[in-house]
Design a protein around this motif. Structure first.
Motif, PDB file in Angstrom:
ATOM      1  N   ARG A  26      -6.536   0.028 -11.526  1.00 40.13           N
ATOM      2  CA  ARG A  26      -6.052   1.395 -11.735  1.00 40.13           C
ATOM      3  C   ARG A  26      -5.238   1.882 -10.535  1.00 40.13           C
ATOM      4  NH1 ARG A  26     -10.977   2.152 -14.683  1.00 40.13           N
ATOM      5  NH2 ARG A  26     -12.109   2.588 -12.758  1.00 40.13           N
ATOM      6  N   TYR A  27      -5.734   1.567  -9.326  1.00 36.01           N
ATOM      7  CA  TYR A  27      -5.022   1.962  -8.114  1.00 36.01           C
ATOM      8  C   TYR A  27      -3.636   1.306  -8.079  1.00 36.01           C
ATOM      9  CZ  TYR A  27      -3.557   1.830  -3.222  1.00 36.01           C
ATOM     10  OH  TYR A  27      -2.832   1.916  -2.057  1.00 36.01           O
ATOM     11  N   ALA A  28      -3.577   0.008  -8.382  1.00 37.05           N
ATOM     12  CA  ALA A  28      -2.312  -0.724  -8.347  1.00 37.05           C
ATOM     13  C   ALA A  28      -1.327  -0.151  -9.361  1.00 37.05           C
ATOM     14  CB  ALA A  28      -2.555  -2.206  -8.612  1.00 37.05           C
ATOM     15  N   ASP A  29      -1.826   0.137 -10.548  1.00 38.87           N
ATOM     16  CA  ASP A  29      -0.961   0.681 -11.594  1.00 38.87           C
ATOM     17  C   ASP A  29      -0.407   2.044 -11.187  1.00 38.87           C
ATOM     18  OD1 ASP A  29       0.079   0.370 -14.350  1.00 38.87           O
ATOM     19  OD2 ASP A  29      -1.107   2.172 -14.726  1.00 38.87           O
ATOM     20  N   GLU A  30      -1.282   2.879 -10.612  1.00 42.29           N
ATOM     21  CA  GLU A  30      -0.837   4.201 -10.173  1.00 42.29           C
ATOM     22  C   GLU A  30       0.146   4.094  -9.017  1.00 42.29           C
ATOM     23  OE1 GLU A  30      -0.413   7.687  -7.893  1.00 42.29           O
ATOM     24  OE2 GLU A  30      -1.570   5.963  -7.156  1.00 42.29           O
TER      25      GLU A  30
ATOM     26  N   ASP B  20       0.858  -1.186   0.000  1.00 43.53           N
ATOM     27  CA  ASP B  20       0.000   0.000   0.000  1.00 43.53           C
ATOM     28  C   ASP B  20       0.897   1.239   0.000  1.00 43.53           C
ATOM     29  OD1 ASP B  20       0.943   0.243   2.635  1.00 43.53           O
ATOM     30  OD2 ASP B  20      -0.792  -0.828   3.439  1.00 43.53           O
ATOM     31  N   ARG B  21       0.271   2.401   0.126  1.00 42.19           N
ATOM     32  CA  ARG B  21       1.047   3.642   0.052  1.00 42.19           C
ATOM     33  C   ARG B  21       2.006   3.797   1.223  1.00 42.19           C
ATOM     34  NH1 ARG B  21      -0.589   6.474  -4.158  1.00 42.19           N
ATOM     35  NH2 ARG B  21      -2.728   6.203  -4.923  1.00 42.19           N
ATOM     36  N   ASP B  22       1.602   3.302   2.388  1.00 40.75           N
ATOM     37  CA  ASP B  22       2.491   3.384   3.540  1.00 40.75           C
ATOM     38  C   ASP B  22       3.757   2.572   3.295  1.00 40.75           C
ATOM     39  OD1 ASP B  22       3.084   4.042   6.396  1.00 40.75           O
ATOM     40  OD2 ASP B  22       2.954   1.871   6.598  1.00 40.75           O
ATOM     41  N   ASP B  23       3.583   1.337   2.812  1.00 41.24           N
ATOM     42  CA  ASP B  23       4.737   0.513   2.431  1.00 41.24           C
ATOM     43  C   ASP B  23       5.614   1.245   1.421  1.00 41.24           C
ATOM     44  OD1 ASP B  23       4.059  -1.609   3.980  1.00 41.24           O
ATOM     45  OD2 ASP B  23       3.529  -2.952   2.356  1.00 41.24           O
ATOM     46  N   ALA B  24       4.963   1.735   0.384  1.00 42.04           N
ATOM     47  CA  ALA B  24       5.696   2.374  -0.712  1.00 42.04           C
ATOM     48  C   ALA B  24       6.506   3.565  -0.219  1.00 42.04           C
ATOM     49  CB  ALA B  24       4.716   2.809  -1.799  1.00 42.04           C
TER      50      ALA B  24
ATOM     51  N   VAL C 181       2.355   1.580  -8.259  1.00 35.54           N
ATOM     52  CA  VAL C 181       3.711   1.169  -8.652  1.00 35.54           C
ATOM     53  C   VAL C 181       4.397   2.254  -9.474  1.00 35.54           C
ATOM     54  CG1 VAL C 181       3.222  -1.308  -8.493  1.00 35.54           C
ATOM     55  CG2 VAL C 181       2.859  -0.127 -10.665  1.00 35.54           C
ATOM     56  N   LYS C 182       3.636   2.952 -10.311  1.00 38.39           N
ATOM     57  CA  LYS C 182       4.249   3.993 -11.140  1.00 38.39           C
ATOM     58  C   LYS C 182       4.685   5.192 -10.298  1.00 38.39           C
ATOM     59  CE  LYS C 182       2.078   2.829 -15.554  1.00 38.39           C
ATOM     60  NZ  LYS C 182       1.106   3.235 -16.601  1.00 38.39           N
ATOM     61  N   SER C 183       3.867   5.596  -9.334  1.00 36.81           N
ATOM     62  CA  SER C 183       4.249   6.730  -8.481  1.00 36.81           C
ATOM     63  C   SER C 183       5.452   6.375  -7.621  1.00 36.81           C
ATOM     64  CB  SER C 183       3.074   7.164  -7.607  1.00 36.81           C
ATOM     65  OG  SER C 183       2.690   6.139  -6.708  1.00 36.81           O
ATOM     66  N   THR C 184       5.521   5.118  -7.173  1.00 35.85           N
ATOM     67  CA  THR C 184       6.678   4.672  -6.395  1.00 35.85           C
ATOM     68  C   THR C 184       7.926   4.652  -7.264  1.00 35.85           C
ATOM     69  OG1 THR C 184       5.227   3.299  -5.023  1.00 35.85           O
ATOM     70  CG2 THR C 184       7.597   2.847  -4.916  1.00 35.85           C
ATOM     71  N   ALA C 185       7.782   4.174  -8.494  1.00 38.97           N
ATOM     72  CA  ALA C 185       8.907   4.157  -9.423  1.00 38.97           C
ATOM     73  C   ALA C 185       9.422   5.572  -9.675  1.00 38.97           C
ATOM     74  CB  ALA C 185       8.493   3.496 -10.729  1.00 38.97           C
TER      75      ALA C 185
ATOM     76  N   VAL D 224      13.127  -6.609  -1.342  1.00 42.59           N
ATOM     77  CA  VAL D 224      12.882  -5.599  -0.309  1.00 42.59           C
ATOM     78  C   VAL D 224      11.396  -5.597   0.012  1.00 42.59           C
ATOM     79  CG1 VAL D 224      13.081  -3.182   0.343  1.00 42.59           C
ATOM     80  CG2 VAL D 224      14.779  -4.197  -1.195  1.00 42.59           C
ATOM     81  N   VAL D 225      11.055  -5.792   1.282  1.00 42.42           N
ATOM     82  CA  VAL D 225       9.664  -5.751   1.735  1.00 42.42           C
ATOM     83  C   VAL D 225       9.600  -4.931   3.014  1.00 42.42           C
ATOM     84  CG1 VAL D 225       8.999  -7.965   0.712  1.00 42.42           C
ATOM     85  CG2 VAL D 225       9.933  -7.916   3.033  1.00 42.42           C
ATOM     86  N   ALA D 226       8.383  -4.549   3.402  1.00 44.02           N
ATOM     87  CA  ALA D 226       8.170  -3.849   4.662  1.00 44.02           C
ATOM     88  C   ALA D 226       7.403  -4.752   5.615  1.00 44.02           C
ATOM     89  CB  ALA D 226       7.398  -2.542   4.435  1.00 44.02           C
TER      90      ALA D 226
END
Length: 285
Positions: free
Chosen positions: A208-212, A157-161, A214-218, A252-254
């Motif tokens: 859509r959420y998943a795609d956004e 999720d976003r916290d992990d990311a 991973v892309k925002s994290t990248a 790498v994981v949280a």
């Protein structure tokens, strides 16, 4: 960067020392060895053993630990500014955890011997206990040390990311690295007749959420040291990570901080990954 490395006489421990320096260039390193005398630590047993050479045995164990630390210290690169050596009569896992907390370590590194999950719960292992009870990021090293070139970054999720991206930017790897940011979408397990309930729309929103995500994290990780790609897999997170980890040098994981019996009964993605992938695993907290 301040790193704690737990060592014993196993090949896995020496691999962990080497792996730490393949991954980072720490300036401050502490090598920790706990001399576990088992039942001999019990006062009654120790007192009885005094008559039979207990003190000599205890001294021999401590001397062996000192020799081990000297050997491990010889593996540390010469440009490391500070090397500490801790050798005490103590539970090895607890000594590593306490040393990491006392020194406010950025990272703890331990080797893993490959016990099954159940046997670790029943018999215990240093890596298992450090991962379960420690509060610092942990690098679990399996097998021989390796150069780190291809890394799988698994986010839930976003916290992990955010946590993982912050760590990777603040503590860059020693060499330029290819990162793949992975998120696993868990199927909801319903069939077409339930489309009337809107599950199809929900699934598209989830994609859509998943795609956004991973892309925002990248985007956060893109710099001169990292080449970043993304992947959205379908399936249980631990299984998806295990599959995508094949051919990688590091995962790498949280950790979400579940501990004790709840972790064993309910499971943990990070804990499962540590037990099933064959490459080193960096667990961030």
């Amino acid at each position: 960067m301040r790193v704690i490395i737990g060592v014993d006489w196993s090949d896995q421990a020496f691999a962990a020392v080497t792996q730490a320096f393949h991954l980072y260039h720490p300036a401050d390193v502490t090598l920790v060895h706990g001399v576990d005398l088992g039942i001999l630590n019990h006062p009654v047993v120790a007192q009885a053993g005094n008559v039979q050479g207990y003190d000599d045995f205890r001294k021999a164990m401590v001397d062996s630990g000192n020799q081990l630390l000297e050997r491990a210290a010889a593996m540390v690169p010469s440009d490391v500014a500070l090397i500490r050596k801790v050798n005490e009569i103590a539970n090895p896992a607890q000594l590593i955890i306490d040393s990491a907390d006392n020194l406010t370590a950025d990272l703890v590194v331990v080797g893993a011997r490959g016990r099954s999950r159940l046997s670790e719960v029943v018999l215990g292992s240093v890596s298992h206990r450090v991962l379960l009870h420690g509060t610092r990021p942990v690098l679990i090293v399996r097998g021989a040390a390796r150069k780190i070139r291809r890394v799988l970054v698994a986010i839930e999720d976003r916290d992990d990311a955010d946590r993982i991206a912050k760590w990777l930017m603040h503590h860059p790897f020693a060499d330029p690295t290819e990162l793949c940011v992975l998120h696993a979408l868990v199927p909801i397990g319903v069939s077409d007749p339930y489309e009337a309930l809107g599950t199809g729309t929900w699934w598209k929103d989830a994609e859509r959420y998943a795609d956004e995500l991973v892309k925002s994290t990248a985007d956060k990780l893109s710099n001169a040291r990292y080449t970043v790609s993304t992947n959205v897999a379908t399936g249980e997170p631990a299984a998806a990570i295990e599959q995508e980890a094949k051919g990688r040098d590091l995962v790498v994981v949280a950790s979400h901080g579940r501990t004790g019996l709840s972790r064993f009964l309910l499971g943990s993605v990070s804990h499962s990954v540590v037990h099933h992938v064959t490459c080193p695993v960096l667990v961030l907290r």
